[in-house]
Motif scaffolding. Structure first.
Motif, short mmCIF file in Angstrom:
data_model
loop_
_atom_site.label_atom_id
_atom_site.label_comp_id
_atom_site.label_asym_id
_atom_site.label_seq_id
_atom_site.Cartn_x
_atom_site.Cartn_y
_atom_site.Cartn_z
N PRO A 149 -0.25 -22.14 0.69
CA PRO A 149 -0.12 -20.74 0.21
C PRO A 149 1.13 -20.05 0.74
O PRO A 149 1.81 -19.33 -0.01
N ALA A 150 1.47 -20.26 2.02
CA ALA A 150 2.67 -19.63 2.58
C ALA A 150 3.93 -20.16 1.90
O ALA A 150 4.85 -19.40 1.59
N THR A 168 6.40 -17.87 -0.37
CA THR A 168 7.82 -17.81 -0.01
C THR A 168 8.68 -18.22 -1.19
O THR A 168 9.72 -17.61 -1.46
N LEU A 169 8.28 -19.26 -1.89
CA LEU A 169 9.05 -19.74 -3.04
C LEU A 169 9.10 -18.68 -4.14
O LEU A 169 10.16 -18.40 -4.71
N ILE A 170 7.95 -18.05 -4.41
CA ILE A 170 7.87 -17.10 -5.52
C ILE A 170 8.61 -15.80 -5.20
O ILE A 170 9.36 -15.27 -6.03
N PHE A 171 8.40 -15.29 -3.98
CA PHE A 171 8.91 -13.95 -3.66
C PHE A 171 10.23 -13.95 -2.92
O PHE A 171 10.86 -12.90 -2.77
N PRO A 227 13.46 -14.95 -6.82
CA PRO A 227 14.25 -13.74 -7.10
C PRO A 227 15.74 -13.90 -6.83
O PRO A 227 16.53 -13.05 -7.28
N MET A 228 16.15 -14.94 -6.09
CA MET A 228 17.57 -15.14 -5.84
C MET A 228 18.36 -15.31 -7.14
O MET A 228 19.55 -14.99 -7.20
#
Length: 321
Positions: free
Chosen positions: A40-41, A45-48, A52-53
């Motif tokens: 989950p972490a 981290t990947l999504i948020f 967004p990069m």
């Protein structure tokens, strides 16, 4: 003879490679539950953080919401040049740098001093009550903190009542630019120093009491024991915390600075974060605000690498990486 040996060595290398991969796979299967807990972490981290990069590319485009990111015209460094050439650049950049730098210099030692003092409290009940008192401000909302500042520092507030008694006239703390930085920094120290001291308190709890007893028997006073026992224990943590703080020196919290702003203190309260909000969300210039935000991030990365290099040189090779 040499030709006959080489294929054998190559075959052994393949077997060793397969064996290593097999051991790695067996380790993952054996500890699969830990990877499930970590998933989950990693996903968040990947999504948020990483996805967004992709949106940062609008800093190099004349972005139009109708055309989208891919359809917008590429303009290169136009927005960066516009920001650097703007008449507000010097003021905004220096306000951000000064607020962050002074905040780092004055707030960094406070958690260390609190931890060292707490470590000298021997009664557990008293120590817990002091820690509760120190940690509590961290859980107060930023909005509430700023509201308290406006109440306490208003012309009719309790602090100005004392000022009036001393000087005969109140001070306009929240409207005069010269007071903004100190109010911001001191309130930050009050709110976060206790919570930031937790990591140092935990490190000092691992110090063997026999070291202090032996030092006392040798005639060392309290300051000598702190300098030669406690400080070397927390020095690696101090280095890491300082590097991380210096790496984010340009990333001041937007909410508090924006809430404390008034039309009178803008000469010192306008920082990059509030400028990005006003230009990007209020004015709708998303590409320009993205360029300003990306410029701020690049400065942070440069500072992080530079400070880490300096700390590694001064701290016998110990740094963040």
């Amino acid at each position: 003879m040499r030709n006959s040996v080489e294929p054998a060595n190559q075959g052994a290398g393949v077997i060793r490679g397969q064996s290593s991969a097999g051991r790695t796979l067996a380790f993952i299967k054996k500890n699969y539950f830990l990877y499930i807990l970590l998933a989950p972490a990693l996903i968040l981290t990947l999504i948020f953080k990483y996805v967004p990069m992709y949106g940062a590319v609008i800093a190099f485009k004349d972005f139009s919401p109708i055309k989208g990111i891919l359809g917008s015209e590429w303009v290169g460094l136009k927005h960066f040049e516009k920001f650097i050439a703007s008449p507000n650049f010097d003021v905004i950049f220096m306000n951000t740098l000064k607020l962050s730098f002074f905040g780092l210099i004055f707030s960094f030692p406070v958690p260390i001093l609190l931890a060292l003092m707490l470590n000298q409290v021997r009664r557990a009940a008293v120590k817990k009550n002091i820690q509760l008192f120190l940690y509590a401000p961290n859980f107060i909302s930023v909005v509430v903190i700023v509201g308290m500042l406006f109440i306490f520092l208003s012309p009719t507030g309790p602090i100005n009542q004392w000022v009036i008694w001393m000087t005969g006239s109140p001070l306009m703390f929240m409207s005069q630019p010269e007071y903004f930085r100190w109010i911001y920094i001191l309130s930050d120290i009050w709110q976060g120093a206790g919570w930031a001291s937790i990591i140092y308190v935990a490190a000092l709890a691992n110090v063997d009491p026999e070291l202090h007893n032996a030092a006392s028997l040798d005639g060392a006073n309290l300051l000598q024991r702190i300098r030669n026992i406690d400080l070397p224990t927390i020095r690696p943590i101090m280095a890491i915390v300082f590097i991380l703080a210096a790496g984010g020196i340009m990333s001041i919290g937007f909410e508090k600075a924006y809430l404390m702003q008034t039309s009178m203190n803008l000469p010192t309260s306008e920082i990059i974060a509030t400028y990005v909000y006003k230009v990007g969300l209020q004015s709708g210039d998303y590409a320009y605000s993205a360029a300003v935000g990306l410029f701020n991030s690049v400065i942070n990365v440069i500072l992080l690498v530079t400070v880490n290099f300096i700390v590694r040189k001064l701290n016998e090779g110990e740094g963040l990486y």
